[in-house]
Design a protein around this motif. Structure first.
Motif, PDB file in Angstrom:
ATOM      1  N   MET A 103       0.840  -1.178   0.000  1.00 51.72           N
ATOM      2  CA  MET A 103       0.000   0.000   0.000  1.00 51.72           C
ATOM      3  C   MET A 103       0.885   1.242   0.000  1.00 51.72           C
ATOM      4  SD  MET A 103      -3.590  -0.827   1.301  1.00 51.72           S
ATOM      5  CE  MET A 103      -3.812   0.677   2.133  1.00 51.72           C
ATOM      6  N   VAL A 104       0.526   2.185  -0.834  1.00 46.88           N
ATOM      7  CA  VAL A 104       1.336   3.393  -0.983  1.00 46.88           C
ATOM      8  C   VAL A 104       1.394   4.184   0.325  1.00 46.88           C
ATOM      9  CG1 VAL A 104      -0.518   4.867  -1.868  1.00 46.88           C
ATOM     10  CG2 VAL A 104       1.833   5.331  -2.511  1.00 46.88           C
ATOM     11  N   THR A 105       0.313   4.197   1.088  1.00 46.24           N
ATOM     12  CA  THR A 105       0.310   4.946   2.346  1.00 46.24           C
ATOM     13  C   THR A 105       1.291   4.334   3.349  1.00 46.24           C
ATOM     14  OG1 THR A 105      -1.647   3.673   3.006  1.00 46.24           O
ATOM     15  CG2 THR A 105      -2.017   5.895   2.127  1.00 46.24           C
ATOM     16  N   THR A 106       1.383   3.022   3.365  1.00 46.10           N
ATOM     17  CA  THR A 106       2.337   2.349   4.257  1.00 46.10           C
ATOM     18  C   THR A 106       3.762   2.716   3.879  1.00 46.10           C
ATOM     19  OG1 THR A 106       0.781   0.519   4.515  1.00 46.10           O
ATOM     20  CG2 THR A 106       3.061   0.107   5.149  1.00 46.10           C
ATOM     21  N   LYS A 107       4.029   2.760   2.587  1.00 47.58           N
ATOM     22  CA  LYS A 107       5.373   3.112   2.108  1.00 47.58           C
ATOM     23  C   LYS A 107       5.720   4.564   2.469  1.00 47.58           C
ATOM     24  CE  LYS A 107       9.163   2.266  -0.173  1.00 47.58           C
ATOM     25  NZ  LYS A 107      10.159   1.323   0.335  1.00 47.58           N
ATOM     26  N   ILE A 108       4.771   5.469   2.274  1.00 42.49           N
ATOM     27  CA  ILE A 108       5.017   6.881   2.621  1.00 42.49           C
ATOM     28  C   ILE A 108       5.316   7.009   4.113  1.00 42.49           C
ATOM     29  CG2 ILE A 108       3.963   9.176   2.823  1.00 42.49           C
ATOM     30  CD1 ILE A 108       2.365   8.484   0.242  1.00 42.49           C
ATOM     31  N   GLU A 109       4.504   6.366   4.950  1.00 41.99           N
ATOM     32  CA  GLU A 109       4.731   6.428   6.395  1.00 41.99           C
ATOM     33  C   GLU A 109       6.116   5.901   6.752  1.00 41.99           C
ATOM     34  OE1 GLU A 109       1.245   4.213   7.674  1.00 41.99           O
ATOM     35  OE2 GLU A 109       0.451   6.042   8.606  1.00 41.99           O
ATOM     36  N   LYS A 110       6.510   4.781   6.145  1.00 44.00           N
ATOM     37  CA  LYS A 110       7.816   4.188   6.428  1.00 44.00           C
ATOM     38  C   LYS A 110       8.948   5.134   6.030  1.00 44.00           C
ATOM     39  CE  LYS A 110      10.683   0.184   5.461  1.00 44.00           C
ATOM     40  NZ  LYS A 110      10.878  -1.005   4.653  1.00 44.00           N
ATOM     41  N   LEU A 111       8.841   5.731   4.851  1.00 42.97           N
ATOM     42  CA  LEU A 111       9.879   6.646   4.377  1.00 42.97           C
ATOM     43  C   LEU A 111      10.011   7.862   5.296  1.00 42.97           C
ATOM     44  CD1 LEU A 111       9.151   6.469   0.549  1.00 42.97           C
ATOM     45  CD2 LEU A 111      11.222   5.648   1.719  1.00 42.97           C
ATOM     46  N   THR A 113      -4.009   8.670   0.194  1.00 44.38           N
ATOM     47  CA  THR A 113      -2.693   9.302   0.136  1.00 44.38           C
ATOM     48  C   THR A 113      -2.796  10.743   0.621  1.00 44.38           C
ATOM     49  OG1 THR A 113      -1.954   7.878  -1.667  1.00 44.38           O
ATOM     50  CG2 THR A 113      -0.796   9.981  -1.397  1.00 44.38           C
ATOM     51  N   CYS A 114      -3.819  11.450   0.159  1.00 41.53           N
ATOM     52  CA  CYS A 114      -3.999  12.851   0.553  1.00 41.53           C
ATOM     53  C   CYS A 114      -4.335  12.999   2.029  1.00 41.53           C
ATOM     54  CB  CYS A 114      -5.074  13.502  -0.313  1.00 41.53           C
ATOM     55  SG  CYS A 114      -4.542  13.755  -2.005  1.00 41.53           S
ATOM     56  N   LEU A 115      -5.127  12.084   2.564  1.00 38.69           N
ATOM     57  CA  LEU A 115      -5.423  12.144   4.006  1.00 38.69           C
ATOM     58  C   LEU A 115      -4.135  12.016   4.807  1.00 38.69           C
ATOM     59  CD1 LEU A 115      -8.670   9.965   4.198  1.00 38.69           C
ATOM     60  CD2 LEU A 115      -8.491  12.445   4.521  1.00 38.69           C
ATOM     61  N   LEU A 116      -3.257  11.113   4.380  1.00 36.53           N
ATOM     62  CA  LEU A 116      -1.983  10.923   5.077  1.00 36.53           C
ATOM     63  C   LEU A 116      -1.051  12.109   4.882  1.00 36.53           C
ATOM     64  CD1 LEU A 116       0.060   9.259   6.688  1.00 36.53           C
ATOM     65  CD2 LEU A 116       0.714   8.165   4.526  1.00 36.53           C
ATOM     66  N   THR A 117      -0.883  12.564   3.642  1.00 38.31           N
ATOM     67  CA  THR A 117       0.060  13.656   3.398  1.00 38.31           C
ATOM     68  C   THR A 117      -0.404  14.961   4.030  1.00 38.31           C
ATOM     69  OG1 THR A 117      -0.892  14.133   1.215  1.00 38.31           O
ATOM     70  CG2 THR A 117       1.019  12.633   1.302  1.00 38.31           C
ATOM     71  N   LYS A 118      -1.704  15.130   4.173  1.00 41.16           N
ATOM     72  CA  LYS A 118      -2.195  16.323   4.873  1.00 41.16           C
ATOM     73  C   LYS A 118      -1.767  16.267   6.332  1.00 41.16           C
ATOM     74  CE  LYS A 118      -6.163  19.278   5.493  1.00 41.16           C
ATOM     75  NZ  LYS A 118      -7.531  19.566   5.094  1.00 41.16           N
ATOM     76  N   LYS A 119      -1.906  15.098   6.946  1.00 44.31           N
ATOM     77  CA  LYS A 119      -1.482  14.909   8.337  1.00 44.31           C
ATOM     78  C   LYS A 119       0.025  15.129   8.475  1.00 44.31           C
ATOM     79  CE  LYS A 119      -0.967  10.812  10.252  1.00 44.31           C
ATOM     80  NZ  LYS A 119      -1.203   9.466  10.771  1.00 44.31           N
ATOM     81  N   LEU A 120       0.772  14.692   7.466  1.00 40.39           N
ATOM     82  CA  LEU A 120       2.236  14.833   7.484  1.00 40.39           C
ATOM     83  C   LEU A 120       2.703  16.200   6.975  1.00 40.39           C
ATOM     84  CD1 LEU A 120       3.188  11.308   6.078  1.00 40.39           C
ATOM     85  CD2 LEU A 120       3.290  12.072   8.468  1.00 40.39           C
ATOM     86  N   GLU A 121       1.763  17.042   6.570  1.00 41.61           N
ATOM     87  CA  GLU A 121       2.048  18.385   6.049  1.00 41.61           C
ATOM     88  C   GLU A 121       2.936  18.348   4.813  1.00 41.61           C
ATOM     89  OE1 GLU A 121       3.444  20.715   9.382  1.00 41.61           O
ATOM     90  OE2 GLU A 121       1.446  20.746  10.302  1.00 41.61           O
ATOM     91  N   ILE A 122       2.648  17.406   3.904  1.00 41.25           N
ATOM     92  CA  ILE A 122       3.354  17.320   2.626  1.00 41.25           C
ATOM     93  C   ILE A 122       2.390  17.767   1.534  1.00 41.25           C
ATOM     94  CG2 ILE A 122       4.513  15.798   0.968  1.00 41.25           C
ATOM     95  CD1 ILE A 122       5.049  13.863   3.332  1.00 41.25           C
ATOM     96  N   PRO A 123       2.667  18.884   0.862  1.00 41.18           N
ATOM     97  CA  PRO A 123       1.791  19.313  -0.235  1.00 41.18           C
ATOM     98  C   PRO A 123       1.631  18.181  -1.248  1.00 41.18           C
ATOM     99  CG  PRO A 123       3.455  20.981   0.229  1.00 41.18           C
ATOM    100  CD  PRO A 123       3.836  19.754   1.016  1.00 41.18           C
ATOM    101  N   THR A 124       0.411  18.006  -1.751  1.00 45.76           N
ATOM    102  CA  THR A 124       0.139  16.871  -2.638  1.00 45.76           C
ATOM    103  C   THR A 124      -0.662  17.294  -3.857  1.00 45.76           C
ATOM    104  OG1 THR A 124       0.167  15.393  -0.728  1.00 45.76           O
ATOM    105  CG2 THR A 124      -0.863  14.558  -2.738  1.00 45.76           C
TER     106      THR A 124
END
Length: 123
Positions: free
Chosen positions: A1-9, A31-42
């Motif tokens: 899952m892409v979200t798992t990979k983003i979190e790991k990175l 992906t957007c829900l996660l990157t918003k939490k991580l404050e990564i523009p998407t």
């Protein structure tokens, strides 16, 4: 899952200036829900909902930041944190039936144009 990979990175200490998500709408949503939490523009590409590429059929109508946009003429790239994915996915499902197309025409009036020959909005 892409979200798992983003979190790991990110957990490994990697920093990102931007994330670009292209693929199924459900994947882009999470992906957007996660990157918003991580404050990564998407940035997301709404290519999956495009039909005629002219804005005439209304099939690619999407809500971005509370405003109606058409992916084929206003995008297809948008700020993923502003896209209403739930609305977009609901619209995609409605196109599966003739009754759903009629409901969209009734609810959306002039923003659902028809005319593409694919969605049935012109019948």
């Amino acid at each position: 899952m892409v979200t798992t990979k983003i979190e790991k990175l990110v957990e490994e200490g990697n920093k990102y200036d931007v994330c670009v998500a292209i693929g199924p709408m459900i994947m882009m949503k999470f992906t957007c829900l996660l990157t918003k939490k991580l404050e990564i523009p998407t940035i997301v590409s709404m290519n999956p909902i495009m039909v005629d590429g002219t804005g005439m059929c209304g099939a690619c109508r999407v809500i971005v930041g509370g405003e109606v946009k058409f992916a084929c003429v206003d995008g297809p790239e948008f700020d993923g944190h502003l896209v209403d994915f739930d609305n977009a996915m609901k619209r995609q499902q409605m196109y599966r039936t003739e009754e759903g197309r009629a409901i969209l025409k009734l609810q959306e009036g002039d923003t659902h144009h028809g005319g593409c020959g694919n969605c049935g909005g012109d019948n």
